[in-house]
Design a protein around this motif. Structure first.
Motif, mmCIF file in Angstrom:
data_model
loop_
_atom_site.group_PDB
_atom_site.id
_atom_site.type_symbol
_atom_site.label_atom_id
_atom_site.label_comp_id
_atom_site.label_asym_id
_atom_site.label_seq_id
_atom_site.Cartn_x
_atom_site.Cartn_y
_atom_site.Cartn_z
ATOM 1 N N LYS A 123 -17.754 3.962 -4.076
ATOM 2 C CA LYS A 123 -17.032 3.703 -5.326
ATOM 3 C C LYS A 123 -17.626 3.863 -6.439
ATOM 4 O O LYS A 123 -17.070 4.417 -7.422
ATOM 5 C CB LYS A 123 -16.527 2.216 -5.144
ATOM 6 C CG LYS A 123 -15.590 1.578 -6.166
ATOM 7 C CD LYS A 123 -15.063 0.193 -5.888
ATOM 8 C CE LYS A 123 -14.240 -0.304 -6.965
ATOM 9 N NZ LYS A 123 -14.679 -0.465 -8.295
ATOM 10 N N THR A 159 -9.367 3.015 -6.019
ATOM 11 C CA THR A 159 -8.779 1.892 -5.289
ATOM 12 C C THR A 159 -8.958 1.846 -3.917
ATOM 13 O O THR A 159 -9.159 3.025 -3.163
ATOM 14 C CB THR A 159 -7.033 1.950 -5.241
ATOM 15 O OG1 THR A 159 -6.562 2.131 -6.542
ATOM 16 C CG2 THR A 159 -6.358 0.961 -4.383
ATOM 17 N N GLU A 211 -16.499 6.253 -9.391
ATOM 18 C CA GLU A 211 -15.965 5.873 -10.970
ATOM 19 C C GLU A 211 -17.185 6.545 -12.109
ATOM 20 O O GLU A 211 -16.666 6.634 -12.989
ATOM 21 C CB GLU A 211 -16.371 4.470 -10.859
ATOM 22 C CG GLU A 211 -15.513 3.521 -10.105
ATOM 23 C CD GLU A 211 -15.735 2.156 -10.017
ATOM 24 O OE1 GLU A 211 -14.699 1.410 -9.825
ATOM 25 O OE2 GLU A 211 -16.829 1.646 -10.150
ATOM 26 N N HIS A 257 -8.201 6.842 -3.790
ATOM 27 C CA HIS A 257 -8.311 6.074 -2.806
ATOM 28 C C HIS A 257 -9.309 5.964 -1.826
ATOM 29 O O HIS A 257 -9.284 7.321 -1.222
ATOM 30 C CB HIS A 257 -6.734 5.784 -2.148
ATOM 31 C CG HIS A 257 -5.759 5.503 -3.265
ATOM 32 N ND1 HIS A 257 -4.402 5.386 -2.763
ATOM 33 C CD2 HIS A 257 -5.796 5.056 -4.690
ATOM 34 C CE1 HIS A 257 -3.597 4.997 -3.704
ATOM 35 N NE2 HIS A 257 -4.508 4.920 -5.043
ATOM 36 N N ARG A 285 -6.864 10.711 -1.109
ATOM 37 C CA ARG A 285 -7.127 9.525 -0.235
ATOM 38 C C ARG A 285 -8.129 9.902 0.717
ATOM 39 O O ARG A 285 -8.090 10.899 1.419
ATOM 40 C CB ARG A 285 -5.948 9.116 0.415
ATOM 41 C CG ARG A 285 -4.934 8.375 -0.496
ATOM 42 C CD ARG A 285 -3.441 8.336 0.179
ATOM 43 N NE ARG A 285 -3.541 7.655 1.390
ATOM 44 C CZ ARG A 285 -2.923 6.439 1.664
ATOM 45 N NH1 ARG A 285 -2.791 5.726 0.449
ATOM 46 N NH2 ARG A 285 -2.817 5.807 2.398
ATOM 47 N N ARG A 297 -10.432 6.432 -11.356
ATOM 48 C CA ARG A 297 -10.074 5.060 -11.234
ATOM 49 C C ARG A 297 -9.904 4.930 -9.445
ATOM 50 O O ARG A 297 -9.074 5.829 -9.020
ATOM 51 C CB ARG A 297 -8.659 4.745 -11.873
ATOM 52 C CG ARG A 297 -8.515 3.321 -11.751
ATOM 53 C CD ARG A 297 -6.992 3.048 -12.773
ATOM 54 N NE ARG A 297 -5.862 3.933 -12.132
ATOM 55 C CZ ARG A 297 -5.390 5.083 -12.601
ATOM 56 N NH1 ARG A 297 -5.971 5.347 -13.858
ATOM 57 N NH2 ARG A 297 -4.234 5.682 -12.242
ATOM 58 N N ASN A 309 0.994 -1.281 -0.124
ATOM 59 C CA ASN A 309 -0.055 0.181 0.025
ATOM 60 C C ASN A 309 0.746 1.228 0.109
ATOM 61 O O ASN A 309 2.071 1.087 -0.226
ATOM 62 C CB ASN A 309 -1.089 -0.151 1.394
ATOM 63 C CG ASN A 309 -1.900 -1.126 1.120
ATOM 64 O OD1 ASN A 309 -2.324 -1.305 0.155
ATOM 65 N ND2 ASN A 309 -1.968 -2.001 2.282
ATOM 66 N N GLN A 364 2.879 2.706 -5.353
ATOM 67 C CA GLN A 364 2.940 1.513 -6.397
ATOM 68 C C GLN A 364 3.936 0.454 -6.106
ATOM 69 O O GLN A 364 4.948 0.832 -5.309
ATOM 70 C CB GLN A 364 3.096 2.094 -7.838
ATOM 71 C CG GLN A 364 4.489 2.647 -7.868
ATOM 72 C CD GLN A 364 4.568 3.370 -9.420
ATOM 73 O OE1 GLN A 364 3.531 3.366 -10.061
ATOM 74 N NE2 GLN A 364 5.959 3.591 -9.831
ATOM 75 N N GLU A 379 -7.259 9.256 -10.224
ATOM 76 C CA GLU A 379 -7.425 8.353 -9.612
ATOM 77 C C GLU A 379 -7.632 8.976 -7.960
ATOM 78 O O GLU A 379 -7.351 10.091 -7.740
ATOM 79 C CB GLU A 379 -5.926 7.724 -9.572
ATOM 80 C CG GLU A 379 -5.954 6.503 -8.687
ATOM 81 C CD GLU A 379 -4.303 5.845 -8.586
ATOM 82 O OE1 GLU A 379 -4.286 5.051 -7.948
ATOM 83 O OE2 GLU A 379 -3.458 6.534 -9.518
#
Length: 291
Positions: free
Chosen positions: A277, A288, A281, A241, A211, A286, A32, A35, A239
């Motif tokens: 989520k 995570t 989206e 999280h 995040r 994207r 986590n 990457q 992106e």
């Protein structure tokens, strides 16, 4: 026990020398916080008071001593000295390290970074409290071609944040309570400064991944989530999280002799997480789960 107000004053920044920092953990082989396979360095000290914090040992900038009852031999008399404890029941939380020492520790994992596309992430606590050291450390690490990241709430003067962020391949940027008054009153966090810094990093071309902790009673609501997406919408990020609440931190509070106020809070249901989520989206992100 030190009051929260006094702690925040003392914790605003704990710079001593730019070649020395205080950390409390080095977590290797993490999947986590960025990457690939990561080595995560946890810096000690945080100016915020998030009720759901899973790392209470990170909050105080001071080196703390704890006692693990399961290891205690109940020596008589107890010397109450970590270095003299025969069973290891007494344990220090926090230690001071130099740039050279920490660079050496990071390079032990270089092979894993090369093979997985991973790297080093500086976390906390709040790494911005020791930003000068962290900036110098990442400059060194980048000379080895290692991927770098920080995790931060972004609540510090831009002159402290920006030089550090410029040494990062990505910045994991926490966004929590999106109401300014609640953010200040509950977390002791300056939301206006946080959002100004978020926009600054993106304007500077730095890769930012928001995040979002999903905390029942605080951030786990469609209103707070939609407010966050509205703030992010003009920034054209790809992106984000989602970090669901968990109870993993409870034993740490017990160890520190503190009360875990979130003990009776249920973890989010899978359908609650999935709903948010899908909303994200549908907004083009994207997503995570878990960072």
């Amino acid at each position: 026990m030190t009051s929260s107000a006094a702690l925040r004053t003392r914790c605003d920044v704990i710079e001593t020398r730019a070649d020395t920092a205080r950390i409390f953990n080095i977590q290797r082989y993490s999947l986590n916080d960025g990457q690939g396979i990561r080595t995560v360095i946890f810096f000690k000290g945080c100016p915020h008071v998030c009720p759901w914090c899973a790392n209470p040992e990170s909050i105080s900038p001071q080196i703390e001593t704890v006692r693990r009852e399961s290891k205690c031999l109940h020596c008589a008399p107890c010397l109450n000295e970590v270095d003299e404890c025969p069973s290891g029941a007494l344990e220090r939380i926090g230690r001071d390290v130099t740039l050279d020492e920490l660079e050496h520790e990071i390079l032990k994992d270089e092979i894993f970074f090369r093979t997985s596309g991973g790297g080093v992430t500086l976390s906390g606590g709040e790494v911005l409290m020791q930003a000068e050291f962290a900036t110098r450390l990442l400059k060194r690490v980048r000379l080895w071609g290692i991927n770098t990241a920080i995790e931060t709430a972004g609540d510090a003067p831009a002159k402290r944040l920006l030089p550090l962020a410029q040494q990062c391949n990505e910045v994991l940027f926490d966004l929590k309570i999106m109401d300014k008054e609640q953010s200040q009153n509950i977390l002791k966090l300056n939301l206006t400064r946080v959002l100004d810094n978020l926009r600054l990093l993106i304007a500077e071309g730095i890769k930012v991944i928001p995040r979002l902790p999903l905390i029942p009673g605080y951030t786990l609501s469609k209103d707070n989530f939609q407010h966050t997406l509205n703030v992010l919408a003009p920034l054209n990020l790809a992106e984000l999280h989602l970090l669901p609440f968990h109870q993993y931190g409870e034993p740490k509070y017990t160890l520190l002799g503190q009360r875990w106020t979130m003990k009776d809070v249920a973890i989010p249901l899978p359908e609650e997480i999935n709903t948010l989520k899908l909303i994200a989206e549908s907004a083009g992100y994207r997503v995570t789960i878990g960072g």
